[in-house]
Write an enzyme that holds these catalytic residues in place. Structure first.
Site, mmCIF file in Angstrom:
data_model
loop_
_atom_site.group_PDB
_atom_site.id
_atom_site.type_symbol
_atom_site.label_atom_id
_atom_site.label_comp_id
_atom_site.label_asym_id
_atom_site.label_seq_id
_atom_site.Cartn_x
_atom_site.Cartn_y
_atom_site.Cartn_z
ATOM 1 N N GLY A 12 0.966 -1.165 -0.311
ATOM 2 C CA GLY A 12 -0.168 0.629 -0.235
ATOM 3 C C GLY A 12 0.630 1.130 0.163
ATOM 4 O O GLY A 12 -0.044 2.664 -0.039
ATOM 5 N N SER A 13 2.173 1.105 -0.838
ATOM 6 C CA SER A 13 2.628 2.324 -0.742
ATOM 7 C C SER A 13 1.877 3.300 -1.629
ATOM 8 O O SER A 13 2.260 5.038 -1.230
ATOM 9 C CB SER A 13 4.272 1.989 -0.503
ATOM 10 O OG SER A 13 4.606 1.586 -2.112
ATOM 11 N N ASN A 14 2.075 2.693 -2.995
ATOM 12 C CA ASN A 14 1.310 4.080 -3.278
ATOM 13 C C ASN A 14 -0.437 4.515 -3.145
ATOM 14 O O ASN A 14 -0.365 5.439 -3.194
ATOM 15 C CB ASN A 14 0.316 2.948 -4.464
ATOM 16 C CG ASN A 14 1.832 3.190 -5.252
ATOM 17 O OD1 ASN A 14 2.172 4.021 -6.681
ATOM 18 N ND2 ASN A 14 2.383 2.197 -5.814
ATOM 19 N N LEU A 85 -4.528 -7.647 -7.041
ATOM 20 C CA LEU A 85 -4.072 -8.579 -8.008
ATOM 21 C C LEU A 85 -5.130 -9.268 -7.994
ATOM 22 O O LEU A 85 -4.926 -9.536 -9.250
ATOM 23 C CB LEU A 85 -2.833 -9.151 -7.423
ATOM 24 C CG LEU A 85 -1.709 -8.448 -6.634
ATOM 25 C CD1 LEU A 85 -0.795 -8.887 -5.681
ATOM 26 C CD2 LEU A 85 -0.516 -7.667 -7.641
ATOM 27 N N ILE A 88 -10.542 -7.598 -12.054
ATOM 28 C CA ILE A 88 -11.790 -6.863 -11.842
ATOM 29 C C ILE A 88 -13.040 -8.009 -12.347
ATOM 30 O O ILE A 88 -13.073 -8.076 -13.521
ATOM 31 C CB ILE A 88 -11.575 -5.713 -12.354
ATOM 32 C CG1 ILE A 88 -10.936 -5.191 -11.906
ATOM 33 C CG2 ILE A 88 -13.401 -5.044 -12.009
ATOM 34 C CD1 ILE A 88 -10.347 -5.032 -9.707
ATOM 35 N N HIS A 104 0.777 -0.603 -13.695
ATOM 36 C CA HIS A 104 1.366 -1.932 -13.962
ATOM 37 C C HIS A 104 2.810 -1.019 -13.876
ATOM 38 O O HIS A 104 2.800 -0.307 -14.348
ATOM 39 C CB HIS A 104 0.449 -2.414 -15.267
ATOM 40 C CG HIS A 104 1.422 -3.476 -15.050
ATOM 41 N ND1 HIS A 104 0.671 -4.416 -14.573
ATOM 42 C CD2 HIS A 104 2.567 -4.004 -16.409
ATOM 43 C CE1 HIS A 104 1.875 -5.355 -15.200
ATOM 44 N NE2 HIS A 104 2.582 -5.008 -15.897
ATOM 45 N N ASP A 145 -5.230 -6.007 -18.217
ATOM 46 C CA ASP A 145 -3.214 -5.561 -18.397
ATOM 47 C C ASP A 145 -3.925 -4.844 -19.565
ATOM 48 O O ASP A 145 -3.234 -4.963 -20.800
ATOM 49 C CB ASP A 145 -1.954 -5.952 -17.918
ATOM 50 C CG ASP A 145 -2.248 -5.896 -16.656
ATOM 51 O OD1 ASP A 145 -2.499 -5.915 -16.178
ATOM 52 O OD2 ASP A 145 -1.130 -7.255 -16.374
HETATM 53 C C1 GAR Z 1 3.395 -1.429 -7.596
HETATM 54 O O1 GAR Z 1 4.566 -1.561 -8.177
HETATM 55 C C2 GAR Z 1 1.816 -1.775 -9.084
HETATM 56 O O2 GAR Z 1 2.700 -1.114 -10.159
HETATM 57 C C3 GAR Z 1 2.001 -3.425 -8.698
HETATM 58 O O3 GAR Z 1 2.675 -3.963 -7.235
HETATM 59 C C4 GAR Z 1 3.085 -2.364 -6.385
HETATM 60 C C5 GAR Z 1 2.551 -2.553 -5.299
HETATM 61 O O4 GAR Z 1 3.518 -1.944 -4.540
HETATM 62 N N1 GAR Z 1 1.093 -3.686 -9.672
HETATM 63 C C6 GAR Z 1 0.790 -4.269 -10.606
HETATM 64 O O5 GAR Z 1 1.511 -5.813 -10.213
HETATM 65 C C7 GAR Z 1 -0.560 -4.873 -10.762
HETATM 66 N N2 GAR Z 1 0.321 -5.856 -11.722
HETATM 67 P P1 GAR Z 1 2.048 -1.256 -2.738
HETATM 68 O O6 GAR Z 1 1.339 -1.881 -2.864
HETATM 69 O O7 GAR Z 1 3.399 -0.852 -2.441
HETATM 70 O O8 GAR Z 1 1.417 0.172 -3.720
#
Ligand code: GAR
Length: 188
Positions: A12-14, A85, A88, A104, A145
């Site tokens: 969840g850093s994003n 992940l 949907i 992505h 995707d």
């Molecule tokens: C992110 O790098 C995102 O792009 C990727 O998971 C990571 C989650 O990081 N998403 C995918 O690979 C989707 N196919 P986070 O939990 O630290 O935000």
């Protein structure tokens, strides 16, 4: 007031970065964060950030309209997948046309599809000796995707970069661009 609902499966850093970006914006609010992982770190982050966050099980997502109806009730302007992940389901795609966006960690259409997420993507970039990678922000349709691309940005991969270095470069791009693209979509 514009309302964002976020879906996340992991760290969840994003989510945290997006929350920080909008925290002083009185016109945008994070209505809630939903996760399919009971022990996802994103739940702790949301707790610390004072954002409503809920775990849901796969049954309520894939075999009912349960989660869909809860999210509909929140009247989101945008549903943002931030490290989410699961595929949907169609009921969501139909209910929210052009309102679900995903990030992505590669330059789609390369390195996309089922099983291509997180470190799997960065390991594949390394194994194939790619000289560049990046991020793709795209609308979500019923295929993994494959929705229309909204925004892409690249970064260089050098031959000394480890998969972890690549992941870090990609995260920097995500933190820099994802909230701005969301902001832009909300103001359109
Ligand atoms: C992110 O790098 C995102 O792009 C990727 O998971 C990571 C989650 O990081 N998403 C995918 O690979 C989707 N196919 P986070 O939990 O630290 O935000």
């Amino acid at each position: 007031m514009k309302r964002i609902v976020l879906l996340a499966s992991g760290s969840g850093s994003n989510v945290e970065n997006i929350a920080n970006y909008f925290k002083d914006n009185s016109k945008v609010t994070i209505a809630a964060v939903f996760t399919n992982k009971r022990d996802a770190k994103v739940l702790d982050r949301c707790n610390r950030l004072n954002i409503s966050a809920l775990y849901f099980n796969k049954q309520s997502f894939f075999k009912s309209d349960c989660l869909l109806n809860i999210i509909k009730g929140m009247e989101p302007d945008l549903i943002v997948l931030a490290g989410f992940l699961l595929k949907i389901p169609e009921n969501f795609v139909v209910a929210f046309p052009n309102k679900i966006v995903n990030i992505h960690p590669a330059l789609l259409p390369k390195y996309g599809g089922k099983g291509m997420y997180g470190m799997y993507v960065h390991n594949a970039i390394k194994s194939n000796n790619e000289t560049e990678t990046g991020i793709t922000i795209h609308y979500v349709n019923e295929n993994y995707d494959e929705g229309a691309i909204i925004y892409q940005v690249k970064t260089v991969v050098s031959n000394t970069d480890t998969p972890e270095d690549i992941a870090q470069k990609v995260h920097i791009l995500e933190y820099d661009h994802f909230p701005k693209v969301i902001d832009q979509l909300l103001s359109n």
